[in-house]
Scaffold this active site. Structure first.
Site, PDB file in Angstrom:
ATOM      1  N   ASP A 106       0.874  -1.174   0.000  1.00  0.00           N
ATOM      2  CA  ASP A 106       0.000   0.000   0.000  1.00  0.00           C
ATOM      3  C   ASP A 106       0.914   1.228   0.000  1.00  0.00           C
ATOM      4  O   ASP A 106       1.125   1.867   1.026  1.00  0.00           O
ATOM      5  CB  ASP A 106      -0.897  -0.017   1.243  1.00  0.00           C
ATOM      6  CG  ASP A 106      -1.930   1.094   1.213  1.00  0.00           C
ATOM      7  OD1 ASP A 106      -2.588   1.245   0.180  1.00  0.00           O
ATOM      8  OD2 ASP A 106      -2.062   1.822   2.222  1.00  0.00           O
ATOM      9  N   CYS A 146      -5.160   4.587  -1.993  1.00  0.00           N
ATOM     10  CA  CYS A 146      -6.350   5.386  -1.674  1.00  0.00           C
ATOM     11  C   CYS A 146      -6.429   6.542  -2.656  1.00  0.00           C
ATOM     12  O   CYS A 146      -6.626   7.700  -2.281  1.00  0.00           O
ATOM     13  CB  CYS A 146      -6.325   5.871  -0.219  1.00  0.00           C
ATOM     14  SG  CYS A 146      -4.813   6.730   0.251  1.00  0.00           S
TER      15      CYS A 146
END
Length: 498
Positions: free
Chosen positions: A328, A390
């Site tokens: 991530d 994100c």
């Protein structure tokens, strides 16, 4: 004997005389006022410390965290007042700068306390208006009348009736359900539901295990379940990442860019605390946040590495048995900009959002993301790799996956479909993008992206193909025949020797 002198009255530190014959209500009011002044004094300084980190991170494009994460860190005591002060000061910041420029306050020694001057000026001019004995408060109180005069001139020059008309129409966060994840390392989901049902309406999430849904606006930051690490305030889309990786108990797993650590400790819970997790984090301050998160979760199978994931030697024997990697990486955060309150930052401009997906910053991030994903896929024993951001930008999502697909295929990986029941998939920009997963604010979630790489089953795996099975069986039969012949020859030679 002369009459005894009357008892001496204690000095009134607030310099407010107490009328004779009154009850104790004025004293209580003074005590209450003193308490309010003290609370305002400390809240301004906590807000100034957070504001300093926010503005410096925004100026350098290297934020130490979002506004919320900085406010709700363990070091901030009065979180509610600090959060309000930081948000409102940022909202009024262009006006504050213009008004303070006329007074030349920030051109003097107070420049070193610039953030505290901003917070105090906002609070005295537009907020509570409570003045305390701090040096900055005394300075602003002395300049209060001239600052108000300047403010009126600004309104007149820009032809607006009030200060509120000067504020830009920035987006506000739309109310969304409060999602929280139960930390099964410490407590069961049923016991948490029983506890929260005493004060709130609680529902179980239908897709993510151990995730609960509460009404919008539910504030649990100071709830014992949260402070004790039994529950984590984590978004639904964020929790889908670790579930997509689906690590088995006993595996060795790498969380490549781990801070702040919510996904890391989620992995530990999914693994029942078994196996081991290597959590990499390059930034020293964020590594401290990661360490705090791990400690709060109670997970004891996580090893934190304060270093660059790209410098991890995949051929090192200590990484030879890594079965899964969660990547991530740093991204633009465009999918959570509203939740992060990025619209309050000076760098945010609504006019530049249209070309934000092709900005030089996003292109640099995309190049790093491609390099990190290629590195993750190259570990010799890795079977599952999840790439998530994100971000809502194609350059950080589909383009990254498409660029590493040839390498992934050559290493025996293919794209799998995480959460096949989810309706929103990847943008149709290449064949196979239907395996990718996107979430969107329209779904009542943050804007996330998830891609899952799974190593194909090879000839020696538990589920070989039919051709491979025939070939293996043929070799086994030949081996048995050769073994019989070898045994017979050996037995015959022994008989001859006998």
């Amino acid at each position: 004997m002369p009459p005894a002198p009357p008892p001496q009255q204690p000095k009134n530190r607030s310099r407010v005389p107490t009328p004779t014959g009154e009850n104790r209500r004025p004293q209580r009011r003074m005590e209450s006022r003193n308490a309010s002044e003290r609370a305002a004094f400390f809240a301004r300084r906590e807000a100034a410390a957070v504001l300093r980190r926010v503005l410096r991170g925004d100026a350098t494009r290297r934020a130490a965290g979002s506004i919320k994460s900085l406010v709700y860190s363990p070091t901030v005591r009065n979180k509610r007042a600090t959060f309000a002060l930081v948000c409102q000061t940022l909202k009024y910041l262009p006006i504050l700068k213009e008004v303070l420029a006329s007074s030349e306050i920030l051109s003097s020694k107070w420049k070193k306390q610039e953030e505290l001057v901003y917070v105090t000026t906002y609070d005295i001019l537009f907020g509570q208006g409570i003045a305390v004995s701090g040096s900055v408060e005394q300075l602003i109180m002395l300049q209060k009348d001239s600052l108000r005069t300047t403010l009126d001139k600004v309104c007149a020059r820009k032809r607006v009736r009030c200060v509120e008309d000067l504020l830009s129409n920035k987006s506000a966060v739309k109310p969304k359900p409060r999602f929280l994840r139960v930390n099964t390392l410490k407590v069961t989901t049923e016991s948490v539901i029983e506890e929260l049902n005493k004060m709130h309406m609680v529902d179980k999430d239908e897709m993510v295990p151990d995730m609960l849904v509460l009404p919008p606006g539910t504030d649990l930051h100071n709830h014992p379940l949260v402070t004790d690490g039994k529950v984590f305030l984590q978004g639904r889309a964020s929790c889908m990442v670790a579930v997509a990786l689906c690590p088995k108990p006993g595996w060795k797993v790498i969380d490549a860019c781990a801070a702040p650590g919510n996904k890391t400790v989620h992995l530990a819970a999914l693994m029942n605390g078994e196996g081991s997790i290597i959590a990499c984090e390059l930034n020293k301050e964020r590594a401290k946040t990661l360490q705090h998160t791990v400690r709060r979760s109670g997970a004891n199978n996580i090893r934190i590495v304060n270093g660059d994931f790209l410098e991890v030697d995949r051929n090192d024997p200590s990484y030879a048995e890594v079965h899964a990697i969660l990547l991530d990486p740093s991204c633009s955060g465009s999918g959570i900009s509203t939740e992060r309150l990025d619209y309050l930052l000076p760098s945010h401009s609504r006019d530049s959002q249209d070309d934000a997906g092709t900005s030089s910053r996003v292109m640099k991030l995309s190049a790093f993301q491609k390099k990190a994903l290629s590195h993750a896929l190259s570990f010799p024993s890795v079977e599952r790799v999840v790439y998530s951001t994100c971000s809502i930008h194609q350059a950080e999502n589909e383009d990254v996956i498409n660029s590493v697909l040839p390498l992934a295929t050559s290493l025996g990986f293919e794209l799998a479909t995480p959460f096949p029941q989810w309706h929103r998939r990847g943008l149709p920009v290449f064949q196979g993008s239907e395996h990718l997963l996107r979430t969107d604010p329209e779904d009542g979630l943050e804007g996330f992206f998830i891609a899952l790489f799974v190593k194909k089953a090879g000839p020696t795996s538990e589920e070989p193909s039919e051709d491979a099975t025939v070939e293996v069986r043929t070799k086994q039969v030949r081996g048995r025949r050769n073994g019989v012949r070898a045994f017979s020859s050996l037995r015959l030679s022994r008989m001859i020797l006998w």
